[in-house]
Design an enzyme around this catalytic site. Structure first.
Site, PDB file in Angstrom:
ATOM      1  N   ASP A 296       0.812  -1.212   0.000  1.00  0.00           N
ATOM      2  CA  ASP A 296       0.000   0.000   0.000  1.00  0.00           C
ATOM      3  C   ASP A 296       0.846   1.263   0.000  1.00  0.00           C
ATOM      4  O   ASP A 296       2.067   1.222   0.174  1.00  0.00           O
ATOM      5  CB  ASP A 296      -0.964  -0.022   1.204  1.00  0.00           C
ATOM      6  CG  ASP A 296      -0.313  -0.533   2.474  1.00  0.00           C
ATOM      7  OD1 ASP A 296       0.930  -0.477   2.576  1.00  0.00           O
ATOM      8  OD2 ASP A 296      -1.034  -0.997   3.364  1.00  0.00           O
TER       9      ASP A 296
ATOM     10  N   HIS B  24      -6.875  -5.216  10.279  1.00  0.00           N
ATOM     11  CA  HIS B  24      -6.684  -4.920   8.855  1.00  0.00           C
ATOM     12  C   HIS B  24      -5.386  -5.544   8.333  1.00  0.00           C
ATOM     13  O   HIS B  24      -4.421  -5.707   9.068  1.00  0.00           O
ATOM     14  CB  HIS B  24      -6.760  -3.408   8.557  1.00  0.00           C
ATOM     15  CG  HIS B  24      -5.598  -2.586   9.002  1.00  0.00           C
ATOM     16  ND1 HIS B  24      -5.710  -1.249   9.327  1.00  0.00           N
ATOM     17  CD2 HIS B  24      -4.285  -2.867   9.173  1.00  0.00           C
ATOM     18  CE1 HIS B  24      -4.529  -0.774   9.664  1.00  0.00           C
ATOM     19  NE2 HIS B  24      -3.654  -1.731   9.586  1.00  0.00           N
TER      20      HIS B  24
ATOM     21  N   GLU C 259      -9.653  -2.421   5.692  1.00  0.00           N
ATOM     22  CA  GLU C 259     -10.218  -2.182   7.014  1.00  0.00           C
ATOM     23  C   GLU C 259     -11.456  -3.071   7.226  1.00  0.00           C
ATOM     24  O   GLU C 259     -12.032  -3.567   6.249  1.00  0.00           O
ATOM     25  CB  GLU C 259     -10.638  -0.709   7.122  1.00  0.00           C
ATOM     26  CG  GLU C 259      -9.513   0.295   6.861  1.00  0.00           C
ATOM     27  CD  GLU C 259      -8.550   0.458   8.026  1.00  0.00           C
ATOM     28  OE1 GLU C 259      -8.544  -0.391   8.951  1.00  0.00           O
ATOM     29  OE2 GLU C 259      -7.794   1.438   8.005  1.00  0.00           O
TER      30      GLU C 259
ATOM     31  N   ASN D 217      -7.102  -3.451  14.485  1.00  0.00           N
ATOM     32  CA  ASN D 217      -8.489  -3.779  14.136  1.00  0.00           C
ATOM     33  C   ASN D 217      -8.569  -4.973  13.168  1.00  0.00           C
ATOM     34  O   ASN D 217      -9.619  -5.267  12.627  1.00  0.00           O
ATOM     35  CB  ASN D 217      -9.190  -2.554  13.527  1.00  0.00           C
ATOM     36  CG  ASN D 217      -8.535  -2.077  12.240  1.00  0.00           C
ATOM     37  OD1 ASN D 217      -7.605  -2.704  11.732  1.00  0.00           O
ATOM     38  ND2 ASN D 217      -9.005  -0.962  11.708  1.00  0.00           N
TER      39      ASN D 217
HETATM   40  C1  F6R Z   1       1.564  -1.583   6.080  1.00  0.00           C
HETATM   41  C2  F6R Z   1       0.258  -2.215   6.201  1.00  0.00           C
HETATM   42  C3  F6R Z   1      -0.481  -2.286   7.511  1.00  0.00           C
HETATM   43  C4  F6R Z   1       0.412  -2.624   8.706  1.00  0.00           C
HETATM   44  C5  F6R Z   1      -0.402  -2.618   9.999  1.00  0.00           C
HETATM   45  C6  F6R Z   1       0.454  -2.865  11.224  1.00  0.00           C
HETATM   46  O1  F6R Z   1       2.043  -1.665   4.754  1.00  0.00           O
HETATM   47  O2  F6R Z   1      -0.234  -2.654   5.221  1.00  0.00           O
HETATM   48  O3  F6R Z   1      -1.498  -3.254   7.388  1.00  0.00           O
HETATM   49  O4  F6R Z   1       1.008  -3.870   8.516  1.00  0.00           O
HETATM   50  O5  F6R Z   1      -1.059  -1.379  10.141  1.00  0.00           O
HETATM   51  O6  F6R Z   1       1.334  -1.810  11.401  1.00  0.00           O
HETATM   52  P1  F6R Z   1       2.451  -1.843  12.523  1.00  0.00           P
HETATM   53  O7  F6R Z   1       3.436  -2.882  12.129  1.00  0.00           O
HETATM   54  O8  F6R Z   1       3.053  -0.462  12.511  1.00  0.00           O
HETATM   55  O9  F6R Z   1       1.759  -2.175  13.811  1.00  0.00           O
END
Ligand code: F6R
Length: 237
Positions: free
Chosen positions: A68, A139, A144, A137
């Site tokens: 992303d 995702h 989401e 959450n």
């Molecule tokens: C990042 C992504 C998100 C993260 C998730 C966890 O490219 O796609 O899904 O993997 O938000 O983020 P952290 O590792 O910062 O807790």
């Protein structure tokens, strides 16, 4: 099916994940790798950089696709995911620039950019190994919790929870973009192997995942339907 591997700490998680990526690249030097950003994979990338410096892994034929990117942040912006990947991994290993793909959040025609991104993944032969983190959450990528599982790469609006969680990387919560381009659930599920890493901060998420209830309200749960998915979770996580 998810294979859950519990490890003792962040270092063990990072070592295990980096080893799986290195093994993938030795088995297939022209592997197509899917990468994630965020705090969780920083240690994994640091281990890969170490391995590269010790001559243990060669990225010269590897092709990469990131999950992303925020909309509206140029690549040079320190909070962009492109910049993050360059700082943490690409700037320190020998992946050719032309083999690196991160969605272009500055594209004039976002819909077209999403379609092109899918096409580029297809043309590369599909993703061999996708590294994932998970949101509090549930995702994955920026998919989401929702009524349905969205299939392909698309423009997504970020939830307040996610904006709040990501505000730590910005000077002010108001600077966090509210939209992003994200691979869809179908794009992620099409990867031949998935490695999800979860630190101790994701204890509740992993516990919920272990309940094996698959629902778009908890997007990570779709991984139960993947034929080759490993979750490396820190104990207590
Ligand atoms: C990042 C992504 C998100 C993260 C998730 C966890 O490219 O796609 O899904 O993997 O938000 O983020 P952290 O590792 O910062 O807790």
């Amino acid at each position: 099916m998810i294979k859950l591997v519990k490890v003792n700490n962040y270092e063990e998680m990072s070592l295990a994940a980096s080893q799986m990526i290195a093994d993938q690249v030795s088995a297939k030097p022209d592997s197509v790798l899917g990468f994630a950003t965020g705090s969780t994979p920083i240690g994994t990338y640091a281990e890969l950089v170490k391995m590269y410096k010790h001559g243990q892994v060669d990225f010269s034929r590897v092709v990469t696709f990131n999950l992303d990117e925020y909309c509206g942040l140029p690549r040079e912006c320190h909070q962009s995911y492109y910049y993050f990947m360059r700082e943490q991994l690409f700037g320190h290993v020998n992946v050719p620039d032309n083999n690196v793909h991160v969605p272009d959040g500055m594209a004039e025609d976002i819909k077209k950019e999403c379609e092109n991104y899918e096409q580029r993944i297809f043309d590369a032969g599909g993703i061999d190994l996708q590294l994932l983190g998970v949101g509090l959450n549930g995702h994955i990528g920026f998919n989401e919790p929702d009524e349905v599982f969205y299939n392909k790469t698309r423009l997504v609006g970020l939830t307040d929870d996610t904006i709040e969680a990501n505000a730590r990387f910005f000077n002010d919560k108001k600077e966090v973009p509210t939209e992003a381009i994200s691979m869809g659930i179908g794009t992620i599920m099409a990867a031949r192997k998935i490695v999800l890493i979860a630190g101790v901060d994701k204890a509740e998420v992993v516990k919920k995942l272990e309940e094996e209830i698959v629902s778009p309200q908890f997007p990570v749960s779709i991984l139960h339907y993947h034929p080759n998915c490993v979750v490396i979770a820190v104990q207590g996580a």
